[in-house]
Design a protein around this motif. Structure first.
Motif, PDB file in Angstrom:
ATOM      1  N   ALA A   1       0.827  -1.207   0.000  1.00 57.65           N
ATOM      2  CA  ALA A   1       0.000   0.000   0.000  1.00 57.65           C
ATOM      3  C   ALA A   1       0.864   1.261   0.000  1.00 57.65           C
ATOM      4  CB  ALA A   1      -0.943  -0.010   1.203  1.00 57.65           C
ATOM      5  N   LEU A   2       1.971   1.241   0.734  1.00 64.74           N
ATOM      6  CA  LEU A   2       2.860   2.398   0.772  1.00 64.74           C
ATOM      7  C   LEU A   2       3.532   2.623  -0.581  1.00 64.74           C
ATOM      8  CD1 LEU A   2       4.526   1.863   4.263  1.00 64.74           C
ATOM      9  CD2 LEU A   2       2.768   3.537   3.665  1.00 64.74           C
ATOM     10  N   GLU A   3       3.951   1.546  -1.222  1.00 63.91           N
ATOM     11  CA  GLU A   3       4.567   1.691  -2.545  1.00 63.91           C
ATOM     12  C   GLU A   3       3.552   2.196  -3.560  1.00 63.91           C
ATOM     13  OE1 GLU A   3       7.620   1.664  -3.185  1.00 63.91           O
ATOM     14  OE2 GLU A   3       8.323   0.859  -1.269  1.00 63.91           O
ATOM     15  N   ARG A   4       2.320   1.703  -3.483  1.00 62.16           N
ATOM     16  CA  ARG A   4       1.284   2.178  -4.398  1.00 62.16           C
ATOM     17  C   ARG A   4       0.960   3.649  -4.122  1.00 62.16           C
ATOM     18  NH1 ARG A   4      -0.412   2.489  -7.786  1.00 62.16           N
ATOM     19  NH2 ARG A   4      -2.687   2.225  -7.682  1.00 62.16           N
ATOM     20  N   TRP A   5       0.973   4.048  -2.871  1.00 61.96           N
ATOM     21  CA  TRP A   5       0.759   5.445  -2.499  1.00 61.96           C
ATOM     22  C   TRP A   5       1.832   6.316  -3.161  1.00 61.96           C
ATOM     23  CZ3 TRP A   5       0.145   7.019   3.375  1.00 61.96           C
ATOM     24  CH2 TRP A   5      -0.062   8.402   3.461  1.00 61.96           C
ATOM     25  N   ALA A   6       3.097   5.897  -3.058  1.00 59.42           N
ATOM     26  CA  ALA A   6       4.189   6.653  -3.671  1.00 59.42           C
ATOM     27  C   ALA A   6       4.104   6.607  -5.200  1.00 59.42           C
ATOM     28  CB  ALA A   6       5.530   6.103  -3.194  1.00 59.42           C
ATOM     29  N   ASP A   7       3.655   5.478  -5.759  1.00 59.20           N
ATOM     30  CA  ASP A   7       3.490   5.392  -7.216  1.00 59.20           C
ATOM     31  C   ASP A   7       2.511   6.442  -7.716  1.00 59.20           C
ATOM     32  OD1 ASP A   7       5.205   3.251  -7.237  1.00 59.20           O
ATOM     33  OD2 ASP A   7       3.626   1.729  -7.374  1.00 59.20           O
ATOM     34  N   GLU A   8       1.372   6.554  -7.043  1.00 56.51           N
ATOM     35  CA  GLU A   8       0.357   7.518  -7.453  1.00 56.51           C
ATOM     36  C   GLU A   8       0.862   8.944  -7.280  1.00 56.51           C
ATOM     37  OE1 GLU A   8      -2.340   6.852  -9.009  1.00 56.51           O
ATOM     38  OE2 GLU A   8      -2.122   4.677  -8.831  1.00 56.51           O
ATOM     39  N   SER A   9       1.613   9.204  -6.225  1.00 55.05           N
ATOM     40  CA  SER A   9       2.178  10.538  -6.021  1.00 55.05           C
ATOM     41  C   SER A   9       3.182  10.875  -7.118  1.00 55.05           C
ATOM     42  CB  SER A   9       2.848  10.626  -4.643  1.00 55.05           C
ATOM     43  OG  SER A   9       1.913  10.420  -3.601  1.00 55.05           O
ATOM     44  N   ALA A  10       3.988   9.889  -7.510  1.00 54.06           N
ATOM     45  CA  ALA A  10       4.961  10.117  -8.575  1.00 54.06           C
ATOM     46  C   ALA A  10       4.268  10.373  -9.899  1.00 54.06           C
ATOM     47  CB  ALA A  10       5.900   8.918  -8.690  1.00 54.06           C
ATOM     48  N   ALA A  11       3.216   9.606 -10.186  1.00 54.74           N
ATOM     49  CA  ALA A  11       2.477   9.802 -11.437  1.00 54.74           C
ATOM     50  C   ALA A  11       1.852  11.193 -11.486  1.00 54.74           C
ATOM     51  CB  ALA A  11       1.400   8.729 -11.581  1.00 54.74           C
ATOM     52  N   ALA A  12       1.339  11.662 -10.350  1.00 49.42           N
ATOM     53  CA  ALA A  12       0.754  13.001 -10.304  1.00 49.42           C
ATOM     54  C   ALA A  12       1.828  14.077 -10.444  1.00 49.42           C
ATOM     55  CB  ALA A  12      -0.018  13.190  -9.005  1.00 49.42           C
ATOM     56  N   ALA A  13       3.015  13.825  -9.890  1.00 46.61           N
ATOM     57  CA  ALA A  13       4.088  14.822  -9.936  1.00 46.61           C
ATOM     58  C   ALA A  13       4.625  15.012 -11.348  1.00 46.61           C
ATOM     59  CB  ALA A  13       5.218  14.413  -8.991  1.00 46.61           C
ATOM     60  N   VAL A  14       4.793  13.911 -12.096  1.00 43.21           N
ATOM     61  CA  VAL A  14       5.330  14.018 -13.462  1.00 43.21           C
ATOM     62  C   VAL A  14       4.231  14.199 -14.492  1.00 43.21           C
ATOM     63  CG1 VAL A  14       7.355  12.662 -12.846  1.00 43.21           C
ATOM     64  CG2 VAL A  14       5.360  11.504 -13.792  1.00 43.21           C
ATOM     65  N   GLY A  15       2.969  13.995 -14.095  1.00 42.77           N
ATOM     66  CA  GLY A  15       1.855  14.187 -15.009  1.00 42.77           C
ATOM     67  C   GLY A  15       1.748  13.143 -16.086  1.00 42.77           C
ATOM     68  N   ASP A  16       2.327  11.966 -15.878  1.00 44.04           N
ATOM     69  CA  ASP A  16       2.302  10.916 -16.901  1.00 44.04           C
ATOM     70  C   ASP A  16       2.367   9.564 -16.193  1.00 44.04           C
ATOM     71  OD1 ASP A  16       2.675   9.138 -19.007  1.00 44.04           O
ATOM     72  OD2 ASP A  16       4.060  10.443 -20.091  1.00 44.04           O
ATOM     73  N   ARG A  17       1.246   8.855 -16.198  1.00 36.32           N
ATOM     74  CA  ARG A  17       1.204   7.562 -15.519  1.00 36.32           C
ATOM     75  C   ARG A  17       2.072   6.534 -16.233  1.00 36.32           C
ATOM     76  NH1 ARG A  17      -2.634   7.230 -11.792  1.00 36.32           N
ATOM     77  NH2 ARG A  17      -2.753   4.970 -11.918  1.00 36.32           N
ATOM     78  N   SER A  18       2.115   6.588 -17.547  1.00 40.41           N
ATOM     79  CA  SER A  18       2.945   5.638 -18.307  1.00 40.41           C
ATOM     80  C   SER A  18       4.422   5.849 -17.999  1.00 40.41           C
ATOM     81  CB  SER A  18       2.694   5.796 -19.811  1.00 40.41           C
ATOM     82  OG  SER A  18       1.357   5.497 -20.122  1.00 40.41           O
ATOM     83  N   LEU A  19       4.828   7.108 -17.869  1.00 37.74           N
ATOM     84  CA  LEU A  19       6.219   7.397 -17.539  1.00 37.74           C
ATOM     85  C   LEU A  19       6.557   6.869 -16.152  1.00 37.74           C
ATOM     86  CD1 LEU A  19       8.954   8.752 -17.946  1.00 37.74           C
ATOM     87  CD2 LEU A  19       7.911  10.906 -17.181  1.00 37.74           C
ATOM     88  N   ALA A  20       5.671   7.083 -15.186  1.00 32.07           N
ATOM     89  CA  ALA A  20       5.916   6.571 -13.839  1.00 32.07           C
ATOM     90  C   ALA A  20       6.000   5.053 -13.837  1.00 32.07           C
ATOM     91  CB  ALA A  20       4.814   7.052 -12.895  1.00 32.07           C
ATOM     92  N   ALA A  21       5.101   4.391 -14.564  1.00 31.33           N
ATOM     93  CA  ALA A  21       5.120   2.927 -14.624  1.00 31.33           C
ATOM     94  C   ALA A  21       6.402   2.437 -15.292  1.00 31.33           C
ATOM     95  CB  ALA A  21       3.899   2.428 -15.397  1.00 31.33           C
ATOM     96  N   ARG A  22       6.825   3.115 -16.351  1.00 36.17           N
ATOM     97  CA  ARG A  22       8.050   2.707 -17.048  1.00 36.17           C
ATOM     98  C   ARG A  22       9.273   2.896 -16.162  1.00 36.17           C
ATOM     99  NH1 ARG A  22       7.368   5.621 -21.055  1.00 36.17           N
ATOM    100  NH2 ARG A  22       8.917   7.277 -20.777  1.00 36.17           N
TER     101      ARG A  22
END
Length: 312
Positions: free
Chosen positions: A203-224
């Protein structure tokens, strides 16, 4: 008291699986809070129950009874059974305390060693280690640091590095290390709570994943970025301290799939099963806390009766 005191020790066997199932139906941040609060509540109640058992058994000893001004034996159940339970509870508390102190000392030593390796803090929150092994993690402390090795920097493109840094920065700003520490310490109080540790970490890693995706504005970039960081670090033994959180840790394929799904997070799966599990979890928490309180009240009443302060 001898009956109510057992509930806080048995209810984690039911509450822990229910909490895991409910957390899967929630978005990451509420899931992390729910799992951590559940773990702490169950750990405190079970530890309190062991303490009450020890006190009940100790009151049967003449020196303790004299110290408490008891004029008659307290009504704490069958004396041999109470004494046996008190001895077992005392042994468990001693072992748990020793293991807990050892774990805390080990974590503190690891953090101190890691921070000493960083040297004096420089401008910003990024520290680069000259190490060919790809790794990156959030190092808690004052101030918190994002630690990345030269091997990890070489494995990622500039945009992916920014997404990785945003992930680790989310761990620091959210103080996720406190959630993780609470889960690890609570797991030392009751064996059943160990099963919640991986769920809290996820859950903590997913929380940080979503924060990173919001920060860079690109979910695909965060996932990659997360996927490539995990692939780069898969054959390199991690050199990070145990209290540090890292983007390459945990079930990365599940996290990448969630980032690539629709919406800002995986859609919560609500339904009859989730509502039933929520009711079971709430009932377990209330019963655990209520049983511990009832056992403490009953023990207090027994002591007062043994002291001759009440006629009931």
């Amino acid at each position: 008291m001898i009956y109510a005191v057992w509930l806080p020790l048995l209810l984690p066997l039911i509450a822990a699986p229910a909490a895991r199932r409910i957390a899967e139906a929630l978005t990451p941040r509420p899931a992390a809070w729910l799992l951590t609060a559940t773990t702490l509540t169950l750990a405190v109640c079970s530890t309190a129950a062991l303490g009450l058992l020890v006190v009940a058994g100790a009151l049967l000893l003449p020196p303790v009874a004299a110290l408490g001004d008891l004029i008659r034996p307290p009504a704490v159940g069958d004396a041999p059974l109470t004494g046996l339970a008190a001895g077992a509870a005392a042994a468990l508390l001693c072992v748990s305390t020793a293991v807990l102190v050892r774990a805390v000392r080990r974590r503190v030593a690891e953090l101190c060693e890691a921070r000493a390796l960083m040297g004096r803090p420089k401008a910003g929150d990024l520290s680069v280690l000259r190490d060919g092994r790809p790794d990156a993690y959030a190092l808690p402390g004052r101030p918190g640091r994002i630690v990345v090795t030269t091997g990890m920097l070489q494995a990622l493109e500039p945009a992916e590095r920014e997404a990785l840094f945003a992930h680790e920065r989310a761990h620091l700003t959210g103080r996720h290390h406190l959630f993780l520490a609470a889960a690890e310490l609570a797991a030392l109080c009751h064996p059943s709570l160990r099963s919640l540790r991986p769920s809290i970490g996820y859950a903590l890693e997913r929380w940080a994943d979503e924060s990173a995706a919001a920060a860079v504005g690109d979910r695909s970039l965060a996932a990659r970025a997360i996927g490539r960081a995990a692939l780069a670090a898969r054959n390199a033994p991690p050199s990070r301290p145990g209290a540090a959180l890292a983007a390459a840790a945990g079930p990365v394929p599940r996290r990448v799939a969630a980032l690539l799904g629709r919406g800002p997070a995986a859609a919560p799966r609500r339904g009859r099963t989730a509502r039933v599990l929520a009711g079971v979890l709430l009932a377990c928490l209330v019963m655990s806390a209520g049983a511990a309180l009832d056992a403490a009240t009953d023990l207090h009443s027994s002591v007062e009766t043994a002291q001759g302060e009440t006629g009931s």
